[in-house]
Write a protein that holds these residues in place. Structure first.
Motif, short mmCIF file in Angstrom:
data_model
loop_
_atom_site.label_atom_id
_atom_site.label_comp_id
_atom_site.label_asym_id
_atom_site.label_seq_id
_atom_site.Cartn_x
_atom_site.Cartn_y
_atom_site.Cartn_z
N ASN A 179 0.80 -1.23 0.00
CA ASN A 179 0.00 0.00 0.00
C ASN A 179 0.83 1.28 0.00
N GLN A 194 -3.55 1.13 -3.44
CA GLN A 194 -4.31 -0.12 -3.46
C GLN A 194 -3.38 -1.30 -3.73
N GLU A 243 -2.17 -3.15 -7.63
CA GLU A 243 -2.60 -2.28 -8.73
C GLU A 243 -1.39 -1.65 -9.40
N THR A 267 -10.74 -4.68 -0.70
CA THR A 267 -10.42 -5.08 -2.07
C THR A 267 -11.05 -6.44 -2.36
#
Length: 383
Positions: A38, A83, A86, A142
């Motif tokens: 993250n 995220q 990603e 998520t």
């Protein structure tokens, strides 16, 4: 005098139109200092020919969402609240006091997709086994699921998926060793690093089944045993001895898979692995391995290749070129290879590394000179 002033003003205006403001030099290439699921820490070098305090504009985005910030007097930035799993585009430009910006320097990278944690074998039967794991960190918001693959030697893997943190594997063969792997999968299909474990199903033991048929068979065996002569009871005794031996072998194999490797070593399949924290030449790494009773890692399967790639380091593996041919350190030839596109491309390279610059772990081998690098040792797992 009015005429002279007009001429001077016209010259100044013409100079500003013809000669533009100097172009700001861009910063150096973006470097990744730390990447987690993250967050990311980025750095860049100072623009050429530019001295004094400097200001930079940094932007980043994923899909249609874009963020921006200004960095004054520094050349690095930590960005959080990203995220997991990603792909992001990061760009940096030099920014002047008047708002002018240099050419953008960009880099694309993906945040780490965390793998399942604490993969555990909860129970094992003759034809089934239950395994469980903990949810990876950072995935509460998520959407994701888990892919489970299991196989026994000489067979194709069985693949299934689940949204829960446990699963029961059925239709297994009695008395058979299975390799089980689990990974996290996002909606876009991206997968995390594999985590794995091994289990062995229990031998089929008909006398432990709670059925009336088994009870009748035991009763008949007792009656027949009383009627038979001492010589005729010997085969029954031999059968009992065989069953006892099988039980002892099973208990030994269970202890084999329950005992961990030494501290600092990783277990996968039937081997223990050591990843160095220092760099050595290809031959130097092999000497270190042999000093610990091991040797450079030899990759024998797709799962083992993915496991070694998961250490997230550029590492030497136990491959070398001799007389123009590639072979393993035990002098066996390659059966399956995982070369990067275009590799090997230099006849003078004599060592092989697993490179983290590759996006596909199954296409990450790179031939290289046997200079300084991390290394991986492998030795058989012995109880």
């Amino acid at each position: 005098y009015t005429f002279v002033y007009v001429i001077l003003f016209s010259l100044v205006l013409l100079h500003s139109l013809i000669i533009p403001s100097p172009v700001l030099p861009p910063p150096g290439d973006i470097q990744v200092l730390l990447l987690t699921f993250n967050s990311v820490s980025l750095s860049w070098s100072s623009p050429q020919w530019l001295t004094g305090p400097q200001t930079f504009r940094v932007t980043w985005g994923c899909d249609s969402e874009t963020s921006s910030t200004r960095v004054e007097g520094g050349h690095q930035l930590e960005i959080s609240s990203l995220q997991p799993g990603e792909k992001y585009q990061f760009s940096v430009a030099t920014e002047g006091e008047d708002g002018r910006q240099s050419r953008w320097v960009s880099a694309s990278l993906s945040t780490v997709l965390p793998a399942p944690d604490q993969l555990t074998v909860d129970s094992v039967d003759t034809t089934s086994a239950a395994v469980s794991w903990s949810q990876p960190p950072g995935l509460d918001q998520t959407k994701h699921h888990y892919q489970i693959s299991y196989r026994c030697p000489g067979t194709e893997p069985h693949i299934t998926t689940t949204f829960s943190h446990n699963i029961t594997l059925s239709d297994l063969k009695p008395g058979t060793e299975y390799s089980v792997t689990v990974c996290t999968v996002l909606e876009n299909g991206r997968q995390s690093q594999l985590v794995s474990t091994n289990l062995t199903t229990v031998h089929f033991q008909w006398w432990k089944r709670p059925s009336r048929v088994a009870a009748v068979c035991i009763l008949l065996a007792v009656i027949l045993g009383w009627l038979d002569s001492y010589a005729e009871r010997d085969p029954l005794q031999n059968s009992l001895n065989t069953r006892t031996t099988e039980r002892d072998q099973l208990q030994t194999r269970l202890r084999f898979y329950e005992k961990p490797c030494l501290d600092g070593w990783w277990k996968f399949g039937t081997s223990c692995y050591y990843v160095s924290s220092t760099m050595e030449t290809g031959r130097g790494g092999q000497k270190e391995c042999r000093a610990m009773g091991a040797d450079d890692v030899i990759i024998n399967s797709r799962e083992e290749q993915i496991f070694i790639n998961g250490f997230k380091k550029n590492v030497w593996i136990g491959a070398l070129k001799k007389d123009g041919f590639w072979q393993w350190v035990d002098k066996t030839q390659f059966n399956t290879t995982y070369w990067m596109e275009g590799e090997p491309n230099n006849m003078h390279d004599k060592c092989v590394e697993i490179s983290q610059t590759a996006s596909d772990p199954l296409k990450s081998w790179r031939a290289a000179p046997c200079t300084s690098n991390y290394w991986v040792c492998e030795k058989p797992f012995t109880p």
